[in-house]
Design an enzyme around this catalytic site. Structure first.
Site, PDB file in Angstrom:
ATOM      1  N   ARG A  44       0.875  -1.177   0.000  1.00 52.66           N
ATOM      2  CA  ARG A  44       0.000   0.000   0.000  1.00 52.66           C
ATOM      3  C   ARG A  44       0.913   1.228   0.000  1.00 52.66           C
ATOM      4  NH1 ARG A  44       2.445   1.880   3.763  1.00 52.66           N
ATOM      5  NH2 ARG A  44       0.915   3.524   3.823  1.00 52.66           N
ATOM      6  N   GLY A  45       0.282   2.404  -0.111  1.00 53.36           N
ATOM      7  CA  GLY A  45       1.074   3.623  -0.249  1.00 53.36           C
ATOM      8  C   GLY A  45       1.185   3.940  -1.738  1.00 53.36           C
ATOM      9  N   ALA A  46       0.888   5.205  -2.089  1.00 50.84           N
ATOM     10  CA  ALA A  46       0.739   5.559  -3.505  1.00 50.84           C
ATOM     11  C   ALA A  46       1.917   5.149  -4.411  1.00 50.84           C
ATOM     12  CB  ALA A  46       0.448   7.060  -3.618  1.00 50.84           C
ATOM     13  N   ARG A  87      -7.472  -0.008  -6.827  1.00 47.69           N
ATOM     14  CA  ARG A  87      -7.769   1.042  -5.835  1.00 47.69           C
ATOM     15  C   ARG A  87      -7.948   2.373  -6.576  1.00 47.69           C
ATOM     16  NH1 ARG A  87      -4.240   1.116  -0.563  1.00 47.69           N
ATOM     17  NH2 ARG A  87      -6.141   2.107   0.230  1.00 47.69           N
ATOM     18  N   GLN A 194      -2.035   2.248   9.992  1.00 42.68           N
ATOM     19  CA  GLN A 194      -0.735   2.334   9.308  1.00 42.68           C
ATOM     20  C   GLN A 194       0.315   3.040  10.173  1.00 42.68           C
ATOM     21  OE1 GLN A 194      -3.663   2.976   7.868  1.00 42.68           O
ATOM     22  NE2 GLN A 194      -3.672   2.536   5.692  1.00 42.68           N
ATOM     23  N   ASP A 235      -1.856  10.999  -1.833  1.00 43.52           N
ATOM     24  CA  ASP A 235      -2.310   9.997  -2.804  1.00 43.52           C
ATOM     25  C   ASP A 235      -2.692  10.626  -4.135  1.00 43.52           C
ATOM     26  OD1 ASP A 235      -2.890   8.709   0.004  1.00 43.52           O
ATOM     27  OD2 ASP A 235      -2.613   7.128  -1.485  1.00 43.52           O
ATOM     28  N   ASN A 245      -5.176  12.439   1.010  1.00 42.48           N
ATOM     29  CA  ASN A 245      -4.257  11.555   1.746  1.00 42.48           C
ATOM     30  C   ASN A 245      -5.106  10.754   2.735  1.00 42.48           C
ATOM     31  OD1 ASN A 245      -1.537  10.603   2.321  1.00 42.48           O
ATOM     32  ND2 ASN A 245      -1.708  11.685   4.276  1.00 42.48           N
ATOM     33  N   LYS A 246      -4.471   9.914   3.477  1.00 42.25           N
ATOM     34  CA  LYS A 246      -5.174   9.014   4.413  1.00 42.25           C
ATOM     35  C   LYS A 246      -6.214   9.750   5.262  1.00 42.25           C
ATOM     36  CE  LYS A 246      -4.921   5.544   4.621  1.00 42.25           C
ATOM     37  NZ  LYS A 246      -5.940   4.760   3.862  1.00 42.25           N
TER      38      LYS A 246
HETATM   39  O1  MRU Z   1      -4.480   3.173   2.233  1.00 47.88           O
HETATM   40  P1  MRU Z   1      -3.001   3.361   2.114  1.00 47.88           P
HETATM   41  O2  MRU Z   1      -2.235   2.759   3.245  1.00 47.88           O
HETATM   42  O3  MRU Z   1      -2.491   2.945   0.757  1.00 47.88           O
HETATM   43  O4  MRU Z   1      -2.817   4.933   2.215  1.00 47.88           O
HETATM   44  C1  MRU Z   1      -1.513   5.467   2.172  1.00 47.88           C
HETATM   45  C2  MRU Z   1      -1.444   6.928   2.347  1.00 47.88           C
HETATM   46  O5  MRU Z   1      -2.448   7.598   2.494  1.00 47.88           O
HETATM   47  C3  MRU Z   1      -0.090   7.555   2.241  1.00 47.88           C
HETATM   48  O6  MRU Z   1       0.011   8.656   3.085  1.00 47.88           O
HETATM   49  C4  MRU Z   1       0.146   8.003   0.792  1.00 47.88           C
HETATM   50  O7  MRU Z   1      -0.113   6.968  -0.097  1.00 47.88           O
HETATM   51  C5  MRU Z   1       1.521   8.498   0.574  1.00 47.88           C
HETATM   52  S1  MRU Z   1       2.726   7.231   0.656  1.00 47.88           S
HETATM   53  C6  MRU Z   1       4.241   7.886   0.276  1.00 47.88           C
END
Ligand code: MRU
Length: 343
Positions: A44-46, A87, A194, A235, A245-246
């Site tokens: 996970r993470g963009a 996603r 996370q 994201d 973002n999250k």
């Molecule tokens: O749902 P996730 O864990 O994929 O969400 C991740 C985030 O919101 C991060 O902050 C974002 O992707 C940046 S990662 C460098």
């Protein structure tokens, strides 16, 4: 620690659903397995999602048995669509899939073997570029960090969310490595945790002092004067700087402004969506209710209750002090300055 590892047609993903109690890798041999790993948040993470999808396409293309070029490209389109549908919010995913698709199209005149080989090379290139991009984000962001600073971060924008270093965490790492005495407050980041499961673990492994707090404690510590800056990842960033973002990031940004604390977003240029004018156009992923009603399989709420579970929120640009990218730091007016990144 490696988040993503490709070797001989197999993608090994560090299973982030098991951290911090178990350190293990999930092996993906087909593009369908790669797509499922993204949906299941093994990775996970963009930026990490983007590069994983790129490898998924390379693996999928490698297995195509085509009777003609047209047949190959039709099958490649199915693979790309499968990965696109995993996603919806992180634009890096769509950016990566489009880049892989373009790579194949640009080699259309070559043999199928050459097209397949070129897709693997392109995925490797994206991996390497992500590492270098994050190092640059760290260097630029470090210019904003003073000695003896405590930074609050939300979710995980670290090595686990990228190919290495992270985005927000790369800034923190670089400041720490340059001897600035950096402390971090990590929001636990409900519902998926996370912050607690990943950021707290990653920073501890890196030897960076970290204090874990529940999400609803951030305002208290800001008011007490214990937090000097906020850095988060992103994201998807619209043309005007509005940032998805999250979930929970928006609340942190409002609290930061109320307490006169700078709020920074750290993200690569691939996280900017130059096709949308504002954050209103960002699709927000809604995830399953049991992430809210249960923690690690343990029921914490009545069953059959109405639940909402948006995975992201949008922070309006007025709460953002600056956006740290690999090309430098972008300040308001965002609309004007973000367009310069496109060049
Ligand atoms: O749902 P996730 O864990 O994929 O969400 C991740 C985030 O919101 C991060 O902050 C974002 O992707 C940046 S990662 C460098």
């Amino acid at each position: 620690m490696k988040t993503i590892q490709y070797q001989n047609g197999i993608l090994n993903l560090l299973d982030q659903t098991k951290l911090p109690t178990e350190y293990s890798y999930l092996e993906c041999k087909t593009y369908q397995e790669v797509a499922k790993a993204i949906v299941d948040m093994i990775v996970r993470g963009a930026p990490a999602i983007g590069v994983t999808a790129a490898y998924g396409i390379a693996i999928g293309a490698g297995a195509i048995e085509a009777v003609s070029k047209d047949d190959f490209f039709r099958k490649l389109e199915v693979i790309c669509d499968t990965l696109r549908s995993t996603r919806p919010t992180a634009v890096n995913l769509f950016w990566a899939v489009d880049r892989m698709h373009k790579n194949a199209l640009s080699n259309r005149e070559k043999s199928l073997e050459d097209i397949k080989h070129s897709l693997i090379e392109e995925a490797h290139k994206m991996y390497q570029e992500d590492v270098e991009t994050n190092q640059s984000i760290g260097k630029h962001g470090n210019l904003l960090i003073k000695e003896n600073t405590t930074i609050l971060t939300h979710c995980n924008a670290g090595a686990l969310a990228t190919c290495d270093y992270g985005t927000a965490i790369s800034v923190i790492r670089t400041a720490h490595d340059s001897g600035k005495n950096i402390q971090v407050f990590a929001d636990e980041t409900r519902p998926y945790l996370q912050g607690a499961r990943l950021t707290a673990w990653e920073l501890k492994e890196a030897g960076i002092p970290v204090t874990l707090i529940c999400d609803n404690m951030a305002g208290h510590f800001m008011k007490e004067g214990l937090i000097h800056g906020v850095i988060v990842g992103a994201d998807r960033i619209a043309q005007n700087g509005d940032t998805a973002n999250k979930i929970g990031t928006y609340s942190v940004a409002v609290l930061a402004k109320e307490n006169k604390i700078p709020f920074y977003v750290a993200a690569p240029v691939s996280t900017f969506d130059f096709t949308i004018e504002s954050g209103d156009q960002i699709p927000i992923e809604e995830r399953k209710p049991d992430e809210v009603t249960h923690i690690k399989g343990i029921q914490i709420a009545p069953l059959d209750i109405s639940v909402r579970n948006p995975a992201f929120d949008v922070t309006p640009n007025r709460y953002i002090t600056a956006i740290i990218t690999e090309k430098g730091i972008v300040y308001p007016p965002f609309k004007e300055n973000i367009l310069k990144l496109k060049a």
